[in-house]
Design an enzyme around this catalytic site. Structure first.
Site, PDB file in Angstrom:
ATOM      1  N   GLY A  38       0.834  -1.209   0.000  1.00  0.00           N
ATOM      2  CA  GLY A  38       0.000   0.000   0.000  1.00  0.00           C
ATOM      3  C   GLY A  38       0.860   1.246   0.000  1.00  0.00           C
ATOM      4  N   PRO A 134      -3.908  -1.806  16.035  1.00  0.00           N
ATOM      5  CA  PRO A 134      -4.983  -0.891  15.628  1.00  0.00           C
ATOM      6  C   PRO A 134      -4.508   0.550  15.505  1.00  0.00           C
ATOM      7  CG  PRO A 134      -5.680  -2.261  17.487  1.00  0.00           C
ATOM      8  CD  PRO A 134      -4.213  -2.511  17.286  1.00  0.00           C
ATOM      9  N   ASN A 135      -3.478   0.914  16.252  1.00  0.00           N
ATOM     10  CA  ASN A 135      -3.001   2.297  16.184  1.00  0.00           C
ATOM     11  C   ASN A 135      -1.537   2.338  16.607  1.00  0.00           C
ATOM     12  OD1 ASN A 135      -2.709   5.189  16.538  1.00  0.00           O
ATOM     13  ND2 ASN A 135      -4.947   5.246  16.503  1.00  0.00           N
ATOM     14  N   HIS A 163     -12.627  11.048  12.335  1.00  0.00           N
ATOM     15  CA  HIS A 163     -11.606  10.823  11.308  1.00  0.00           C
ATOM     16  C   HIS A 163     -11.876  11.664  10.065  1.00  0.00           C
ATOM     17  CE1 HIS A 163     -10.491   7.272  13.694  1.00  0.00           C
ATOM     18  NE2 HIS A 163      -9.352   7.281  13.011  1.00  0.00           N
ATOM     19  N   LYS A 167     -11.800   8.047   5.064  1.00  0.00           N
ATOM     20  CA  LYS A 167     -11.707   6.745   5.732  1.00  0.00           C
ATOM     21  C   LYS A 167     -12.870   5.863   5.283  1.00  0.00           C
ATOM     22  CE  LYS A 167     -11.061   4.628  10.287  1.00  0.00           C
ATOM     23  NZ  LYS A 167     -10.023   3.729   9.762  1.00  0.00           N
ATOM     24  N   THR A 174      -9.273   1.333  15.916  1.00  0.00           N
ATOM     25  CA  THR A 174      -8.878   1.760  17.271  1.00  0.00           C
ATOM     26  C   THR A 174     -10.090   1.793  18.195  1.00  0.00           C
ATOM     27  OG1 THR A 174      -7.214   3.147  16.218  1.00  0.00           O
ATOM     28  CG2 THR A 174      -7.677   3.584  18.543  1.00  0.00           C
TER      29      THR A 174
HETATM   30  N1  LIG Z   1      -2.740   1.272  12.699  1.00  0.00           N
HETATM   31  C1  LIG Z   1      -2.598   2.578  12.491  1.00  0.00           C
HETATM   32  O1  LIG Z   1      -1.915   3.309  13.238  1.00  0.00           O
HETATM   33  C2  LIG Z   1      -3.252   3.193  11.293  1.00  0.00           C
HETATM   34  C3  LIG Z   1      -4.030   2.411  10.484  1.00  0.00           C
HETATM   35  N2  LIG Z   1      -4.587   2.927   9.358  1.00  0.00           N
HETATM   36  C4  LIG Z   1      -5.307   1.985   8.520  1.00  0.00           C
HETATM   37  O2  LIG Z   1      -4.479   1.682   7.398  1.00  0.00           O
HETATM   38  C5  LIG Z   1      -5.291   1.397   6.263  1.00  0.00           C
HETATM   39  C6  LIG Z   1      -4.877   2.284   5.096  1.00  0.00           C
HETATM   40  O3  LIG Z   1      -5.165   3.629   5.424  1.00  0.00           O
HETATM   41  P1  LIG Z   1      -4.781   4.800   4.408  1.00  0.00           P
HETATM   42  O4  LIG Z   1      -3.307   4.778   4.122  1.00  0.00           O
HETATM   43  O5  LIG Z   1      -5.381   6.040   4.952  1.00  0.00           O
HETATM   44  O6  LIG Z   1      -5.588   4.338   3.101  1.00  0.00           O
HETATM   45  P2  LIG Z   1      -5.268   4.627   1.568  1.00  0.00           P
HETATM   46  O7  LIG Z   1      -6.500   4.296   0.819  1.00  0.00           O
HETATM   47  O8  LIG Z   1      -4.658   5.974   1.418  1.00  0.00           O
HETATM   48  O9  LIG Z   1      -4.133   3.566   1.212  1.00  0.00           O
HETATM   49  C7  LIG Z   1      -4.360   2.212   0.979  1.00  0.00           C
HETATM   50  C8  LIG Z   1      -3.466   1.821  -0.164  1.00  0.00           C
HETATM   51  O10 LIG Z   1      -3.486   0.405  -0.322  1.00  0.00           O
HETATM   52  C9  LIG Z   1      -3.515   0.155  -1.708  1.00  0.00           C
HETATM   53  N3  LIG Z   1      -3.993  -1.198  -2.003  1.00  0.00           N
HETATM   54  C10 LIG Z   1      -5.264  -1.628  -2.202  1.00  0.00           C
HETATM   55  N4  LIG Z   1      -5.252  -2.959  -2.462  1.00  0.00           N
HETATM   56  C11 LIG Z   1      -3.968  -3.364  -2.398  1.00  0.00           C
HETATM   57  C12 LIG Z   1      -3.320  -4.610  -2.554  1.00  0.00           C
HETATM   58  N5  LIG Z   1      -4.021  -5.728  -2.841  1.00  0.00           N
HETATM   59  N6  LIG Z   1      -1.971  -4.668  -2.427  1.00  0.00           N
HETATM   60  C13 LIG Z   1      -1.274  -3.554  -2.158  1.00  0.00           C
HETATM   61  N7  LIG Z   1      -1.830  -2.330  -2.020  1.00  0.00           N
HETATM   62  C14 LIG Z   1      -3.158  -2.250  -2.113  1.00  0.00           C
HETATM   63  C15 LIG Z   1      -4.437   1.230  -2.265  1.00  0.00           C
HETATM   64  O11 LIG Z   1      -4.274   1.366  -3.657  1.00  0.00           O
HETATM   65  P3  LIG Z   1      -5.528   1.949  -4.534  1.00  0.00           P
HETATM   66  O12 LIG Z   1      -5.832   3.275  -3.959  1.00  0.00           O
HETATM   67  O13 LIG Z   1      -4.945   1.969  -5.910  1.00  0.00           O
HETATM   68  O14 LIG Z   1      -6.629   0.954  -4.346  1.00  0.00           O
HETATM   69  C16 LIG Z   1      -3.926   2.442  -1.488  1.00  0.00           C
HETATM   70  O15 LIG Z   1      -2.824   3.029  -2.120  1.00  0.00           O
HETATM   71  C17 LIG Z   1      -6.735   1.560   6.721  1.00  0.00           C
HETATM   72  O16 LIG Z   1      -7.253   0.315   7.106  1.00  0.00           O
HETATM   73  C18 LIG Z   1      -6.600   2.475   7.933  1.00  0.00           C
HETATM   74  O17 LIG Z   1      -7.652   2.336   8.836  1.00  0.00           O
HETATM   75  C19 LIG Z   1      -4.431   4.231   9.014  1.00  0.00           C
HETATM   76  C20 LIG Z   1      -3.701   5.066   9.807  1.00  0.00           C
HETATM   77  C21 LIG Z   1      -3.039   4.625  11.006  1.00  0.00           C
HETATM   78  O1  LIG Z   2      -7.944   5.311   8.602  1.00  0.00           O
HETATM   79  C1  LIG Z   2      -7.287   6.022   9.417  1.00  0.00           C
HETATM   80  O2  LIG Z   2      -6.937   7.163   9.153  1.00  0.00           O
HETATM   81  C2  LIG Z   2      -6.931   5.437  10.703  1.00  0.00           C
HETATM   82  N1  LIG Z   2      -7.191   4.175  10.906  1.00  0.00           N
HETATM   83  C3  LIG Z   2      -6.894   3.439  12.078  1.00  0.00           C
HETATM   84  C4  LIG Z   2      -8.172   2.972  12.729  1.00  0.00           C
HETATM   85  O3  LIG Z   2      -9.095   2.550  12.013  1.00  0.00           O
HETATM   86  O4  LIG Z   2      -8.251   2.983  13.960  1.00  0.00           O
HETATM   87  C5  LIG Z   2      -5.956   4.165  13.016  1.00  0.00           C
HETATM   88  C6  LIG Z   2      -6.177   5.641  13.078  1.00  0.00           C
HETATM   89  O5  LIG Z   2      -7.367   5.857  13.755  1.00  0.00           O
HETATM   90  C7  LIG Z   2      -6.209   6.254  11.695  1.00  0.00           C
END
Ligand SMILES: NC(=O)C1=CN([C@@H]2O[C@H](COP(=O)(O)OP(=O)(O)OC[C@H]3O[C@@H](n4cnc5c(N)ncnc54)[C@H](OP(=O)(O)O)[C@@H]3O)[C@@H](O)[C@H]2O)C=CC1
Ligand SMILES: O=C(O)C1=N[C@H](C(=O)O)C[C@H](O)C1
Length: 277
Positions: A38, A134-135, A163, A167, A174
């Protein structure tokens, strides 16, 4: 006179070696070979920058939608960091486990069923570590722990997560994890049901029930990732609030995980498992 800015502990390089987010480095002097899943996404792009800026890790492969996962193994990735989507993350994880690649997963969407499936993949003798967090923001990790500690002392507890509007999932991972922690802590302490006399409500007005806890999801332009956990009992309330104002807030936690996953075989859920909490 106050310290000049260069003496403030804001620059990670200036922190003492026992700063809790800096685990012992592995003995090999070779950089950790990291694959990012990603990588073009909001989080993935930030991870690529953070890993490239670290002195002990390098990005050897990036995989985005449409790319073959085999690229990770071909590039010799030792650890994969996954910030993709709940729809694809299980296939990604299965590939990592099958190919002996450690996995640091930030993608949301992990319920109890998914977690037990991953745990089964790693039995009986896990060859790799898998962290599902989760975070990764330190304040969010602390806030979840504080919520778990507070849960038994209050009659009521509800979670509000706020958020950015791009999203795709609700409630946030989280918030769901926090709600489950509170539910488990209340159950363990024998706390009874929460008081709630609501008899009439518009659909959704009382949020979603995760475990025993109501979770309310707001999607607000200009926001990144925020959460409030509101506790109440007779005569007092306690509100735990955390705000991620920038996605850089997640990066110290991601790097901690990349450095620590080698020494934690099997499934770990929550970055607190890699911290001394
Ligand atoms: N644990 C934490 O601290 C955090 C967790 N998150 C979580 O992370 C996830 C991503 O968030 P975010 O970055 O905002 O989302 P985005 O949509 O910006 O990024 C997701 C990326 O994954 C790509 N993707 C989709 N399918 C595939 C695949 N099969 N293989 C590889 N890449 C793929 C997408 O491509 P395309 O757009 O071309 O489909 C996109 O570029 C969410 O579930 C979010 O909740 C987010 C922030 C913090
Ligand atoms: O999608 C986000 O942005 C985030 N996703 C994670 C979640 O679903 O808890 C972590 C953070 O809240 C940001």
């Amino acid at each position: 006179m106050s310290n000049p800015p260069s003496e403030l502990p804001l620059d990670p390089a200036s922190r003492s070696s026992d700063f809790p987010l800096d685990p012992p480095r592995r003995s090999s002097s070779d950089p950790i070979r990291v694959g990012v899943l990603g990588a073009r996404g909001r989080m993935g792009a930030e991870v690529v920058r953070a890993v490239e800026a670290a002195d002990d890790a390098e990005v050897v492969a990036t995989v985005d939608a449409g790319d073959l996962l085999a690229g990770l193994a071909d590039a010799g990735a030792e650890v994969v960091v996954d910030f993709t989507s709940p729809d694809v993350v299980m296939d990604n994880l299965r590939f990592c486990v099958d190919n002996g690649i450690h996995a640091v997963v930030g993608t949301s969407g992990f319920d109890a069923r998914r977690l037990s499936t991953v745990a089964e993949w790693l039995e009986p003798e896990p060859e790799v570590g898998v962290l599902i967090a989760p975070n990764f923001a330190i304040g969010a990790v602390l806030s979840m722990r504080f919520a778990e500690l507070a849960a038994r002392y209050y009659d009521s507890a509800e979670v509000i997560e706020l958020h950015h509007p791009r999203k795709v999932d609700a409630p946030s991972g989280t918030a769901a994890h926090t709600a489950r922690l509170i539910t488990q802590a209340r159950e363990a302490a024998g706390v009874g049901p929460m008081p709630d006399a609501t008899t009439q409500e518009a659909p959704g007005a009382r949020g979603a029930l995760v475990g025993d806890v109501r979770v309310h999801s707001l999607r607000i332009a200009g926001m990144i990732a925020h959460q409030e956990v509101v506790f109440g009992t007779e005569g007092e309330t306690l509100t735990l609030r955390h705000d991620s104002l920038d996605r850089t807030s997640f990066m110290p936690g991601v790097l901690l995980a990349v450095r620590s996953v080698f020494t934690h075989p099997g499934l770990s859920v929550g970055l607190d498992k890699y911290m001394d909490l």
